[in-house]
Motif scaffolding. Structure first.
Motif, short mmCIF file in Angstrom:
data_model
loop_
_atom_site.label_atom_id
_atom_site.label_comp_id
_atom_site.label_asym_id
_atom_site.label_seq_id
_atom_site.Cartn_x
_atom_site.Cartn_y
_atom_site.Cartn_z
N LYS A 1 4.59 12.65 8.05
CA LYS A 1 4.04 13.82 7.36
C LYS A 1 3.23 14.70 8.31
O LYS A 1 3.25 15.93 8.20
CB LYS A 1 3.19 13.37 6.17
CG LYS A 1 4.02 12.76 5.05
CD LYS A 1 3.15 12.30 3.89
CE LYS A 1 4.01 11.75 2.75
NZ LYS A 1 3.20 11.26 1.61
N ALA A 2 2.53 14.06 9.26
CA ALA A 2 1.77 14.83 10.24
C ALA A 2 2.70 15.66 11.13
O ALA A 2 2.41 16.82 11.45
CB ALA A 2 0.92 13.89 11.10
N GLU B 1 2.84 2.42 2.36
CA GLU B 1 2.71 3.14 3.63
C GLU B 1 4.05 3.51 4.27
O GLU B 1 4.08 4.31 5.20
CB GLU B 1 1.89 2.31 4.62
CG GLU B 1 0.44 2.13 4.23
CD GLU B 1 -0.37 1.44 5.30
OE1 GLU B 1 -0.04 1.62 6.50
OE2 GLU B 1 -1.32 0.73 4.94
N LYS C 1 4.04 18.72 9.19
CA LYS C 1 3.02 19.76 9.06
C LYS C 1 2.81 20.50 10.37
O LYS C 1 2.55 21.71 10.38
CB LYS C 1 1.71 19.12 8.59
CG LYS C 1 0.61 20.12 8.27
CD LYS C 1 -0.62 19.41 7.72
CE LYS C 1 -1.71 20.42 7.38
NZ LYS C 1 -2.93 19.74 6.84
N PRO D 1 6.56 4.30 9.00
CA PRO D 1 5.30 4.69 8.36
C PRO D 1 5.29 6.17 7.97
O PRO D 1 5.76 7.03 8.72
CB PRO D 1 4.25 4.41 9.46
CG PRO D 1 4.90 3.41 10.36
CD PRO D 1 6.36 3.76 10.36
N GLN D 2 4.75 6.46 6.78
CA GLN D 2 4.77 7.83 6.27
C GLN D 2 3.76 8.75 6.95
O GLN D 2 4.04 9.94 7.15
CB GLN D 2 4.48 7.83 4.76
CG GLN D 2 5.56 7.23 3.91
CD GLN D 2 5.42 7.63 2.46
OE1 GLN D 2 5.33 8.81 2.13
NE2 GLN D 2 5.38 6.65 1.57
N THR D 3 2.59 8.24 7.30
CA THR D 3 1.52 9.11 7.80
C THR D 3 1.92 9.91 9.03
O THR D 3 1.77 11.15 9.05
CB THR D 3 0.25 8.29 8.08
OG1 THR D 3 -0.20 7.69 6.85
CG2 THR D 3 -0.85 9.18 8.64
N PRO D 4 2.47 9.30 10.11
CA PRO D 4 2.87 10.11 11.26
C PRO D 4 4.04 11.04 10.96
O PRO D 4 4.15 12.11 11.56
CB PRO D 4 3.25 9.06 12.32
CG PRO D 4 3.51 7.81 11.56
CD PRO D 4 2.61 7.85 10.37
N ASP E 1 0.81 -1.23 0.00
CA ASP E 1 0.00 0.00 0.00
C ASP E 1 0.84 1.28 0.00
O ASP E 1 0.29 2.38 0.04
CB ASP E 1 -0.94 0.01 1.21
CG ASP E 1 -2.01 -1.06 1.13
OD1 ASP E 1 -2.22 -1.60 0.02
OD2 ASP E 1 -2.63 -1.37 2.17
#
Length: 215
Positions: free
Chosen positions: A97-98, A77, A101, A92-95, A75
């Motif tokens: 990138k958060a 991720e 930001k 993991p990319q999501t945390p 996926d």
């Protein structure tokens, strides 16, 4: 809460990698940096290895099974991942990138291969720092002084060190760890400069526009 319109907004966060051959001081400097700078948080990797006594899921690692890890790969991720012995580790990319930001800085303890993957995924958000020992003889002395490895293990670490060191030119900054406190101060200086880079300062365009218009 947003700042006043006439002021620059909070800066964008950054990702910082500290890499080195085993024994050069990377782990110690990472711990010292985390203790000294509240704006830096350690990246929490996902892994397929079993949880060890005292570890907490989500704090030390995100513990997942092999099928879940493979699905995360499929996926897209992970910002980087790698097999290590019989298990897999990945960021993991999501945390990540958060955190960028939100203006938070994330520290990674990964090797040169992971650094290359992370750079490909995150580009200029990543600051790469390679830590060298003052000499190979000093590196071997530090490994022996730790008292945790057998002679064969130390010999293996020394053999791998040359290959790891050969990738020094792929990093943005290269430090020689002659003295731990001095090396930590240099890492702090790098962070201070990187945090002030123009493109990380949110709202500067609007601030300068208002500045020159007399608002």
């Amino acid at each position: 809460m947003d700042l006043e319109p006439s002021q620059p907004r909070r800066r964008r966060g950054l990702l910082i990698v500290l890499s080195s051959p085993s024994g050069a001081g990377k782990s110690t400097i990472s711990r010292m940096l985390l203790d000294a700078d509240d704006d830096v948080r350690m990246s929490v990797s996902a892994t397929t290895r079993p949880m060890r006594p005292g570890e907490v899921d989500g704090r030390d690692y995100h513990f997942v099974d092999d099928a879940t890890f493979q699905k995360m790969i499929s996926d897209g991720e992970f910002a980087e991942w790698a097999p290590v012995f019989d298990h897999h580790y990945g960021s993991p990319q999501t945390p990540i990138k958060a955190a960028l930001k939100a203006g938070r800085d994330v520290l990674f303890d990964i090797d040169w291969q992971g650094t290359q993957q992370l750079h490909a995924a995150m580009g200029e958000d990543l600051v790469r720092v390679f830590i060298l020992p003052p000499s190979m003889a000093e590196l071997e002395r530090r490994l022996r002084d730790r008292g945790t490895d057998s002679a064969d293990t130390i010999a293996g670490r020394m053999q791998r060190a040359s290959g790891e060191i050969s990738h020094w030119a792929e990093y943005d900054y290269v430090l020689v760890n002659q003295d731990m406190d001095e090396c930590l101060a240099q890492v702090h200086a790098i962070l201070a400069a990187e945090r002030l880079k123009r493109w990380r300062q949110g709202g500067l365009v609007a601030f300068v526009r208002d500045l020159v218009s007399g608002r």
